[in-house]
Design an enzyme around this catalytic site. Structure first.
Site, mmCIF file in Angstrom:
data_model
loop_
_atom_site.group_PDB
_atom_site.id
_atom_site.type_symbol
_atom_site.label_atom_id
_atom_site.label_comp_id
_atom_site.label_asym_id
_atom_site.label_seq_id
_atom_site.Cartn_x
_atom_site.Cartn_y
_atom_site.Cartn_z
ATOM 1 N N MET A 12 28.210 -4.322 16.165
ATOM 2 C CA MET A 12 29.077 -4.654 14.866
ATOM 3 C C MET A 12 29.198 -6.075 14.932
ATOM 4 O O MET A 12 29.692 -6.851 15.887
ATOM 5 C CB MET A 12 30.259 -4.134 15.080
ATOM 6 C CG MET A 12 30.278 -2.545 14.688
ATOM 7 S SD MET A 12 31.917 -1.812 14.762
ATOM 8 C CE MET A 12 32.133 -1.587 16.586
ATOM 9 N N ALA A 13 28.633 -6.643 13.832
ATOM 10 C CA ALA A 13 28.857 -8.248 13.703
ATOM 11 C C ALA A 13 30.385 -8.759 13.837
ATOM 12 O O ALA A 13 31.065 -8.186 13.139
ATOM 13 C CB ALA A 13 28.253 -8.922 12.427
ATOM 14 N N CYS A 96 21.037 -3.002 7.850
ATOM 15 C CA CYS A 96 22.206 -3.653 7.267
ATOM 16 C C CYS A 96 22.296 -3.722 5.496
ATOM 17 O O CYS A 96 21.375 -4.039 4.937
ATOM 18 C CB CYS A 96 22.079 -5.150 7.636
ATOM 19 S SG CYS A 96 23.418 -6.159 7.273
ATOM 20 N N ASN A 197 24.873 8.511 14.298
ATOM 21 C CA ASN A 197 25.768 7.683 14.128
ATOM 22 C C ASN A 197 26.805 7.931 12.723
ATOM 23 O O ASN A 197 25.869 8.240 11.813
ATOM 24 C CB ASN A 197 25.166 6.227 14.036
ATOM 25 C CG ASN A 197 26.333 5.095 13.809
ATOM 26 O OD1 ASN A 197 25.812 4.306 12.931
ATOM 27 N ND2 ASN A 197 27.426 4.881 14.350
ATOM 28 N N GLY A 221 31.018 3.197 16.445
ATOM 29 C CA GLY A 221 31.358 1.987 16.040
ATOM 30 C C GLY A 221 32.772 1.620 15.886
ATOM 31 O O GLY A 221 33.582 1.245 16.802
ATOM 32 N N ARG A 222 33.484 2.039 14.580
ATOM 33 C CA ARG A 222 34.798 1.545 14.339
ATOM 34 C C ARG A 222 35.814 2.303 15.222
ATOM 35 O O ARG A 222 36.917 1.590 15.481
ATOM 36 C CB ARG A 222 34.892 1.834 12.865
ATOM 37 C CG ARG A 222 34.226 0.809 11.887
ATOM 38 C CD ARG A 222 34.130 1.155 10.587
ATOM 39 N NE ARG A 222 33.317 2.755 10.568
ATOM 40 C CZ ARG A 222 33.089 3.262 9.295
ATOM 41 N NH1 ARG A 222 33.805 2.977 8.262
ATOM 42 N NH2 ARG A 222 32.547 4.614 9.496
HETATM 43 C C1 LIG Z 1 32.239 -4.896 10.998
HETATM 44 C C2 LIG Z 1 31.000 -4.083 11.201
HETATM 45 C C3 LIG Z 1 29.851 -4.828 11.574
HETATM 46 C C4 LIG Z 1 28.541 -4.245 11.714
HETATM 47 N N1 LIG Z 1 27.751 -4.967 12.055
HETATM 48 C C5 LIG Z 1 26.405 -4.293 12.359
HETATM 49 C C6 LIG Z 1 25.260 -5.047 12.879
HETATM 50 O O1 LIG Z 1 25.395 -6.129 13.215
HETATM 51 N N2 LIG Z 1 24.130 -4.121 13.035
HETATM 52 C C7 LIG Z 1 24.034 -2.946 12.763
HETATM 53 O O2 LIG Z 1 22.999 -2.283 12.910
HETATM 54 N N3 LIG Z 1 25.080 -2.234 12.164
HETATM 55 C C8 LIG Z 1 26.233 -2.720 11.949
HETATM 56 N N4 LIG Z 1 27.328 -2.124 11.545
HETATM 57 C C9 LIG Z 1 27.102 -0.803 11.404
HETATM 58 C C10 LIG Z 1 27.889 0.327 12.473
HETATM 59 O O3 LIG Z 1 26.909 -0.364 13.467
HETATM 60 C C11 LIG Z 1 27.892 1.554 12.457
HETATM 61 O O4 LIG Z 1 26.363 1.940 11.998
HETATM 62 C C12 LIG Z 1 28.822 1.779 11.156
HETATM 63 O O5 LIG Z 1 29.851 1.199 11.344
HETATM 64 C C13 LIG Z 1 29.106 3.338 11.380
HETATM 65 O O6 LIG Z 1 29.545 3.904 12.554
HETATM 66 P P1 LIG Z 1 31.066 4.415 12.901
HETATM 67 O O7 LIG Z 1 31.220 5.269 11.665
HETATM 68 O O8 LIG Z 1 30.942 4.766 14.271
HETATM 69 O O9 LIG Z 1 31.827 3.094 12.587
HETATM 70 C C14 LIG Z 1 28.622 -2.614 11.433
HETATM 71 C C15 LIG Z 1 29.737 -2.094 10.966
HETATM 72 C C16 LIG Z 1 31.116 -2.762 10.872
HETATM 73 C C17 LIG Z 1 32.272 -2.089 10.585
#
Ligand SMILES: Cc1cc2nc3c(=O)[nH]c(=O)nc-3n(C[C@H](O)[C@H](O)[C@H](O)COP(=O)(O)O)c2cc1C
Length: 329
Positions: A12-13, A96, A197, A221-222
């Site tokens: 997560m960026a 992305c 995911n 992630g979140r």
């Molecule tokens: C703030 C934020 C930044 C993210 N940055 C990236 C990233 O750099 N690379 C990536 O593959 N996914 C990125 N994602 C997506 C997450 O890796 C993940 O796929 C997405 O949040 C769904 O998973 P979750 O429901 O468990 O959050 C980002 C998501 C969030 C919320």
């Protein structure tokens, strides 16, 4: 390198820097990945990019996630990163949805250009060898063009060893729900492990998803931003079938404080670190009683001492609220 049924912290960026990754690792995350790093940034040896690549030995197994659209540049960047910081694997970002990335043909845009996606995967696998390469995708560009099964088959043929599938399309962004039926379809179609995911918010969700889709691991992630304990909770539930109790508010406040002090050490500037931590502190309040009021207070903290004051007053308030009411008769 990976344990059985690994639990991945999602890249997560702006969130999954070395400090937060270690917080999650200490609470049961098995595999960590950096946030996405631009292949072009690596080739230009840009200082910000260097910062993204920092990690400690205790974070292993750790992958560096790369994004870009040029097979040659991505291959050179993968080799440079391997020589430079020796990660355990390279992860390719094909998921992305951000316009800045997509308009340069990176991230999700590659789900619409499968010949280019294949050239990238092949070039990076060849350049990285013997370091393994993984990939992270979304299920398609939009609901009319869901092509995850086709994409993962191409990636598998190119030698990608593990694929994380976020069950949303590019069009969805982060709205709607992750489509776990497509994730299950992909897992059934593929020889290499698929990491599921999307929207795993509790140990209960994890058990449900594992039983429904034949995935080889899960990525969170979140939910980890609100409670990094989710990894150990899921592991306990997977091993025992018992759903663990949530951390106490004291534990949460202690973690918020520790997270801030580690960020201050890492960034070497308390004001800057605390400013950067504001949104992260707000994420920790998800599910806490009085969260909107708390978020308002946390939006203004500028030092560790101020955070400690907020924590002390909130915990004192809890104690008052939890006292049994005295009845005068
Ligand atoms: C703030 C934020 C930044 C993210 N940055 C990236 C990233 O750099 N690379 C990536 O593959 N996914 C990125 N994602 C997506 C997450 O890796 C993940 O796929 C997405 O949040 C769904 O998973 P979750 O429901 O468990 O959050 C980002 C998501 C969030 C919320």
């Amino acid at each position: 390198m990976f344990p059985d049924f690994p639990l991945f912290l999602a890249p997560m960026a702006g969130v999954t820097n070395t400090v937060f990754r270690r917080i999650c690792k200490a609470r049961g995350a098995d595999v960590l990945t950096t946030e996405f790093v631009s292949a072009e940034g690596i080739l230009h040896r840009n200082a910000r990019t260097k910062h993204y690549l920092e990690f400690l030995e205790e974070e292993r197994p750790l992958g560096v996630q790369l994004f870009g659209a040029d097979p040659k540049h991505l291959a050179e960047a993968a080799r440079a990163v391997i020589d430079w910081v020796e990660p355990d694997f390279i992860d390719l970002n094909f998921g992305c949805p951000v316009n800045k990335v997509v308009c340069r043909n990176g991230g999700c845009a590659l789900l619409r250009d499968l010949p280019l996606l294949a050239r990238i995967a092949h070039a990076v696998v060849t350049a990285a060898r013997p370091v393994p390469v993984t990939a992270k995708i979304r299920i398609g560009w939009d609901h009319r063009s869901i092509n995850a099964v086709q994409v993962v088959k191409i990636l598998e043929q190119c030698g990608i060893g593990r694929i994380a599938v976020h069950g949303r399309t590019k069009e969805q962004g982060y709205s709607g729900r992750a489509n776990w039926s497509v994730i299950a379809e992909v897992a059934a179609a593929l020889g290499v492990p698929v990491i599921g995911n999307g929207d795993i918010g509790s140990a209960q969700d994890a058990l449900k998803r594992k039983s429904e889709a034949n995935v080889g691991g899960l990525m969170i992630g979140r939910a980890a931003m609100a409670s990094p304990w989710i990894f150990s909770e899921i592991r306990t539930a997977l091993l025992t079938g018992i759903l663990p109790t949530a951390p106490t508010r004291e534990q949460k406040w202690r973690l918020m404080r520790d997270h801030c002090s580690q960020e201050i050490i890492w960034r070497r500037d308390e004001r800057f670190a605390m400013k950067a931590m504001r949104s992260r502190l707000m994420a920790y309040t998800r599910g806490m009683p009085g969260a909107p009021r708390l978020r308002h207070r946390l939006a203004q903290v500028g030092s560790l001492a101020e955070l400690e004051d907020v924590a002390a007053s909130e915990l004192a308030l809890d104690e008052i609220c939890l006292q049994p009411a005295t009845i005068n008769n």
